[in-house]
Design a protein around this motif. Structure first.
Motif, PDB file in Angstrom:
ATOM      1  N   ALA A 102       9.089  -8.765  -9.471  1.00 40.79           N
ATOM      2  CA  ALA A 102       8.538  -8.847  -8.125  1.00 40.79           C
ATOM      3  C   ALA A 102       7.016  -8.764  -8.110  1.00 40.79           C
ATOM      4  O   ALA A 102       6.369  -8.421  -9.112  1.00 40.79           O
ATOM      5  CB  ALA A 102       9.125  -7.735  -7.254  1.00 40.79           C
ATOM      6  N   GLU A 103       6.471  -9.078  -6.944  1.00 42.43           N
ATOM      7  CA  GLU A 103       5.051  -8.918  -6.669  1.00 42.43           C
ATOM      8  C   GLU A 103       4.936  -8.049  -5.421  1.00 42.43           C
ATOM      9  O   GLU A 103       4.613  -8.518  -4.328  1.00 42.43           O
ATOM     10  CB  GLU A 103       4.382 -10.280  -6.470  1.00 42.43           C
ATOM     11  N   PRO A 104       5.197  -6.741  -5.563  1.00 50.26           N
ATOM     12  CA  PRO A 104       5.274  -5.865  -4.392  1.00 50.26           C
ATOM     13  C   PRO A 104       3.918  -5.658  -3.728  1.00 50.26           C
ATOM     14  O   PRO A 104       2.871  -5.676  -4.369  1.00 50.26           O
ATOM     15  CB  PRO A 104       5.795  -4.544  -4.980  1.00 50.26           C
ATOM     16  N   GLY A 105       3.978  -5.445  -2.402  1.00 53.70           N
ATOM     17  CA  GLY A 105       2.770  -5.174  -1.653  1.00 53.70           C
ATOM     18  C   GLY A 105       2.178  -3.826  -2.023  1.00 53.70           C
ATOM     19  O   GLY A 105       2.891  -2.882  -2.364  1.00 53.70           O
ATOM     20  N   VAL A 106       0.855  -3.740  -1.938  1.00 53.92           N
ATOM     21  CA  VAL A 106       0.145  -2.510  -2.301  1.00 53.92           C
ATOM     22  C   VAL A 106      -0.658  -2.037  -1.097  1.00 53.92           C
ATOM     23  O   VAL A 106      -1.239  -2.844  -0.360  1.00 53.92           O
ATOM     24  CB  VAL A 106      -0.763  -2.738  -3.530  1.00 53.92           C
ATOM     25  N   VAL A 107      -0.664  -0.720  -0.863  1.00 49.12           N
ATOM     26  CA  VAL A 107      -1.428  -0.171   0.250  1.00 49.12           C
ATOM     27  C   VAL A 107      -2.695   0.488  -0.264  1.00 49.12           C
ATOM     28  O   VAL A 107      -2.759   0.950  -1.403  1.00 49.12           O
ATOM     29  CB  VAL A 107      -0.602   0.848   1.075  1.00 49.12           C
ATOM     30  N   GLN A 108      -3.678   0.524   0.598  1.00 44.48           N
ATOM     31  CA  GLN A 108      -4.965   1.126   0.270  1.00 44.48           C
ATOM     32  C   GLN A 108      -5.019   2.545   0.824  1.00 44.48           C
ATOM     33  O   GLN A 108      -4.591   2.801   1.951  1.00 44.48           O
ATOM     34  CB  GLN A 108      -6.092   0.290   0.878  1.00 44.48           C
ATOM     35  N   GLY A 134      -3.426   3.748   4.220  1.00 42.55           N
ATOM     36  CA  GLY A 134      -4.142   2.806   5.062  1.00 42.55           C
ATOM     37  C   GLY A 134      -3.426   1.473   5.143  1.00 42.55           C
ATOM     38  O   GLY A 134      -2.205   1.396   5.102  1.00 42.55           O
ATOM     39  N   LYS A 135      -4.219   0.421   5.176  1.00 45.57           N
ATOM     40  CA  LYS A 135      -3.656  -0.909   5.388  1.00 45.57           C
ATOM     41  C   LYS A 135      -3.040  -1.469   4.108  1.00 45.57           C
ATOM     42  O   LYS A 135      -3.376  -1.058   2.996  1.00 45.57           O
ATOM     43  CB  LYS A 135      -4.748  -1.853   5.889  1.00 45.57           C
ATOM     44  N   THR A 136      -2.125  -2.419   4.292  1.00 45.96           N
ATOM     45  CA  THR A 136      -1.565  -3.157   3.163  1.00 45.96           C
ATOM     46  C   THR A 136      -2.540  -4.253   2.762  1.00 45.96           C
ATOM     47  O   THR A 136      -3.021  -5.010   3.616  1.00 45.96           O
ATOM     48  CB  THR A 136      -0.214  -3.773   3.534  1.00 45.96           C
ATOM     49  N   LEU A 137      -2.849  -4.332   1.485  1.00 40.82           N
ATOM     50  CA  LEU A 137      -3.799  -5.333   1.005  1.00 40.82           C
ATOM     51  C   LEU A 137      -3.154  -6.722   1.007  1.00 40.82           C
ATOM     52  O   LEU A 137      -1.922  -6.856   0.916  1.00 40.82           O
ATOM     53  CB  LEU A 137      -4.282  -4.963  -0.387  1.00 40.82           C
ATOM     54  N   PRO A 138      -3.956  -7.770   1.102  1.00 42.11           N
ATOM     55  CA  PRO A 138      -3.389  -9.108   1.279  1.00 42.11           C
ATOM     56  C   PRO A 138      -2.656  -9.671   0.067  1.00 42.11           C
ATOM     57  O   PRO A 138      -1.801 -10.549   0.215  1.00 42.11           O
ATOM     58  CB  PRO A 138      -4.613  -9.967   1.624  1.00 42.11           C
ATOM     59  N   THR A 139      -2.996  -9.207  -1.124  1.00 45.48           N
ATOM     60  CA  THR A 139      -2.340  -9.742  -2.320  1.00 45.48           C
ATOM     61  C   THR A 139      -1.874  -8.601  -3.214  1.00 45.48           C
ATOM     62  O   THR A 139      -2.467  -7.527  -3.246  1.00 45.48           O
ATOM     63  CB  THR A 139      -3.282 -10.652  -3.127  1.00 45.48           C
ATOM     64  N   SER A 140      -0.809  -8.864  -3.960  1.00 49.32           N
ATOM     65  CA  SER A 140      -0.302  -7.896  -4.922  1.00 49.32           C
ATOM     66  C   SER A 140      -1.044  -8.047  -6.247  1.00 49.32           C
ATOM     67  O   SER A 140      -1.347  -9.173  -6.667  1.00 49.32           O
ATOM     68  CB  SER A 140       1.189  -8.121  -5.153  1.00 49.32           C
ATOM     69  N   PRO A 141      -1.321  -6.941  -6.935  1.00 43.82           N
ATOM     70  CA  PRO A 141      -1.927  -7.062  -8.264  1.00 43.82           C
ATOM     71  C   PRO A 141      -0.932  -7.550  -9.314  1.00 43.82           C
ATOM     72  O   PRO A 141      -1.333  -7.946 -10.415  1.00 43.82           O
ATOM     73  CB  PRO A 141      -2.421  -5.648  -8.569  1.00 43.82           C
ATOM     74  N   LEU A 147      -2.854   2.921  -6.985  1.00 44.34           N
ATOM     75  CA  LEU A 147      -2.161   1.747  -6.468  1.00 44.34           C
ATOM     76  C   LEU A 147      -0.786   2.212  -6.004  1.00 44.34           C
ATOM     77  O   LEU A 147       0.008   2.724  -6.812  1.00 44.34           O
ATOM     78  CB  LEU A 147      -2.012   0.681  -7.552  1.00 44.34           C
ATOM     79  N   ILE A 148      -0.494   2.041  -4.730  1.00 45.54           N
ATOM     80  CA  ILE A 148       0.758   2.541  -4.161  1.00 45.54           C
ATOM     81  C   ILE A 148       1.575   1.368  -3.636  1.00 45.54           C
ATOM     82  O   ILE A 148       1.090   0.557  -2.840  1.00 45.54           O
ATOM     83  CB  ILE A 148       0.483   3.555  -3.036  1.00 45.54           C
ATOM     84  N   PHE A 149       2.820   1.303  -4.105  1.00 47.45           N
ATOM     85  CA  PHE A 149       3.723   0.224  -3.749  1.00 47.45           C
ATOM     86  C   PHE A 149       4.889   0.827  -2.952  1.00 47.45           C
ATOM     87  O   PHE A 149       5.799   1.414  -3.532  1.00 47.45           O
ATOM     88  CB  PHE A 149       4.216  -0.484  -5.008  1.00 47.45           C
ATOM     89  N   PRO A 150       4.860   0.710  -1.621  1.00 47.62           N
ATOM     90  CA  PRO A 150       5.886   1.371  -0.823  1.00 47.62           C
ATOM     91  C   PRO A 150       7.296   0.868  -1.099  1.00 47.62           C
ATOM     92  O   PRO A 150       8.258   1.633  -0.995  1.00 47.62           O
ATOM     93  CB  PRO A 150       5.468   1.053   0.622  1.00 47.62           C
ATOM     94  N   ALA A 181       2.044   9.767   1.391  1.00 48.49           N
ATOM     95  CA  ALA A 181       1.063  10.475   2.205  1.00 48.49           C
ATOM     96  C   ALA A 181       1.212  10.078   3.669  1.00 48.49           C
ATOM     97  O   ALA A 181       1.807   9.044   4.009  1.00 48.49           O
ATOM     98  CB  ALA A 181      -0.344  10.153   1.715  1.00 48.49           C
ATOM     99  N   ALA A 182       0.642  10.890   4.542  1.00 47.20           N
ATOM    100  CA  ALA A 182       0.625  10.570   5.963  1.00 47.20           C
ATOM    101  C   ALA A 182      -0.234   9.321   6.204  1.00 47.20           C
ATOM    102  O   ALA A 182      -1.080   8.957   5.385  1.00 47.20           O
ATOM    103  CB  ALA A 182       0.080  11.748   6.755  1.00 47.20           C
ATOM    104  N   HIS A 183       0.000   8.683   7.340  1.00 47.89           N
ATOM    105  CA  HIS A 183      -0.805   7.517   7.708  1.00 47.89           C
ATOM    106  C   HIS A 183      -2.210   7.940   8.131  1.00 47.89           C
ATOM    107  O   HIS A 183      -2.380   8.930   8.848  1.00 47.89           O
ATOM    108  CB  HIS A 183      -0.150   6.758   8.871  1.00 47.89           C
ATOM    109  N   ALA A 184      -3.202   7.203   7.693  1.00 51.99           N
ATOM    110  CA  ALA A 184      -4.570   7.438   8.143  1.00 51.99           C
ATOM    111  C   ALA A 184      -4.633   7.253   9.660  1.00 51.99           C
ATOM    112  O   ALA A 184      -4.151   6.253  10.192  1.00 51.99           O
ATOM    113  CB  ALA A 184      -5.525   6.478   7.449  1.00 51.99           C
ATOM    114  N   GLY A 185      -5.195   8.227  10.341  1.00 53.80           N
ATOM    115  CA  GLY A 185      -5.276   8.157  11.790  1.00 53.80           C
ATOM    116  C   GLY A 185      -3.985   8.507  12.507  1.00 53.80           C
ATOM    117  O   GLY A 185      -3.901   8.411  13.731  1.00 53.80           O
TER     118      GLY A 185
END
Length: 289
Positions: free
Chosen positions: A167-173, A180-187, A205-208, A255-259
């Motif tokens: 897979a190419e899972p999504g990564v969050v910042q 925070g936000k999900t980045l536009p591309t997977s590493p 690098l966090i992959f939910p 972790a909790a969501h930013a904001g």
């Protein structure tokens, strides 16, 4: 005072401290240690258990039904003395039960059991969470083992993490340690991530989701570690930039969501365990020949 338990078989030797039930070393019979050594120059952790939260809480404060409690990053279990409840040649089991001290910061009754077990060249680490109270138990849980980078005998070789599911899972910042936000591309590209220190310039690098239940961490033309995960849908990779280790972290919780809110039940992937129930979580790592 903390003391260290040793388990071994013909292939592996593992040492586990009663402080946090944290693994201190993972050695093959040839004497090579595959686990990070906890050098304080970089990071004193080696393989902490994360409970009852994974990651940070806003302002290091956790809310339960509107009441706030101090809660450091990754929770309370890694800083507490566990009780050795079972040991044989190739396995040991440690337990942490709630006390008046834990209830002052996490107002629930629980029992957390952590087992380390050897089978050939494979180590399995299993956590069991039991709700010993009479109300639902909200929690997150995760593992945070750090392995050498480069791996023994693989100096100057390219290292990579390869997901079994391709897979190419999504990564969050992370934003100040919060989700925070999900980045536009997977590493990952077709399930493969070639490792470089610059990947961790902005923290972990966090992959939910989408990382699957198995991966390989290894060196090109060199040794590899094979991982499997049980009931742990989130995966993180972390290195203190430039440090000689890589953390491969399977979680159920983040972790909790930013904001966002500090409420425990609103953290991503938080579980709620009914009174009297128990859940198991675990990972295994096998050292390739």
């Amino acid at each position: 005072m903390p003391h260290t338990i040793r388990i071994e078989n013909a292939d592996l030797i593992v040492e586990v401290s009663t402080l946090g039930a944290e693994m201190q070393s993972l050695k093959t019979a040839d004497g090579r240690n595959w686990l990070w050594n906890g050098d304080a120059t970089w990071w004193t952790g080696r393989s902490p258990i994360l409970f009852p939260i994974v990651g940070k809480a806003p302002g290091d404060m956790l809310a339960v039904n509107g009441t706030t409690y101090p809660m450091a990053q990754h929770g309370i279990a890694r800083r507490r003395e566990f009780t050795l409840v079972e040991q044989n040649t190739n396995a040991c089991c440690h337990e942490l039960a709630s006390t008046s001290e834990t209830r002052a910061v996490y107002p629930f009754d629980f029992r957390l059991t952590l087992e380390h077990r050897l089978d050939g060249r494979k180590l399995s680490v299993t956590a069991t969470v039991e709700n010993t109270g009479d109300t639902p138990l909200p929690f997150g849980i995760g593992f945070h083992p750090a392995f050498l980078w480069p791996l023994p005998g693989a100096e100057n070789k390219l290292h990579a993490v390869t997901l079994d599911n391709g897979a190419e899972p999504g990564v969050v910042q992370l934003e100040d340690g919060l989700i925070g936000k999900t980045l536009p591309t997977s590493p990952f590209k077709a399930g493969r991530l070639e490792l470089s220190h610059s990947l961790f310039d902005n923290d972990a690098l966090i992959f939910p989701e989408g990382g699957g239940t198995a991966l390989t961490y290894g060196a090109e033309g060199g040794p590899s570690l094979f991982f499997t995960f049980q009931n742990l849908p989130n995966i993180a990779l972390w290195q203190k930039p430039g440090a000689p280790f890589l953390c491969i972290e399977p979680w159920h919780g983040m972790a909790a969501h930013a904001g966002g809110t500090a409420e425990l039940v609103e953290r991503p992937y938080t579980l709620a365990l009914a009174a009297g129930d128990a859940m198991r979580f675990g990972f295994s790592v096998e050292i390739g020949r």
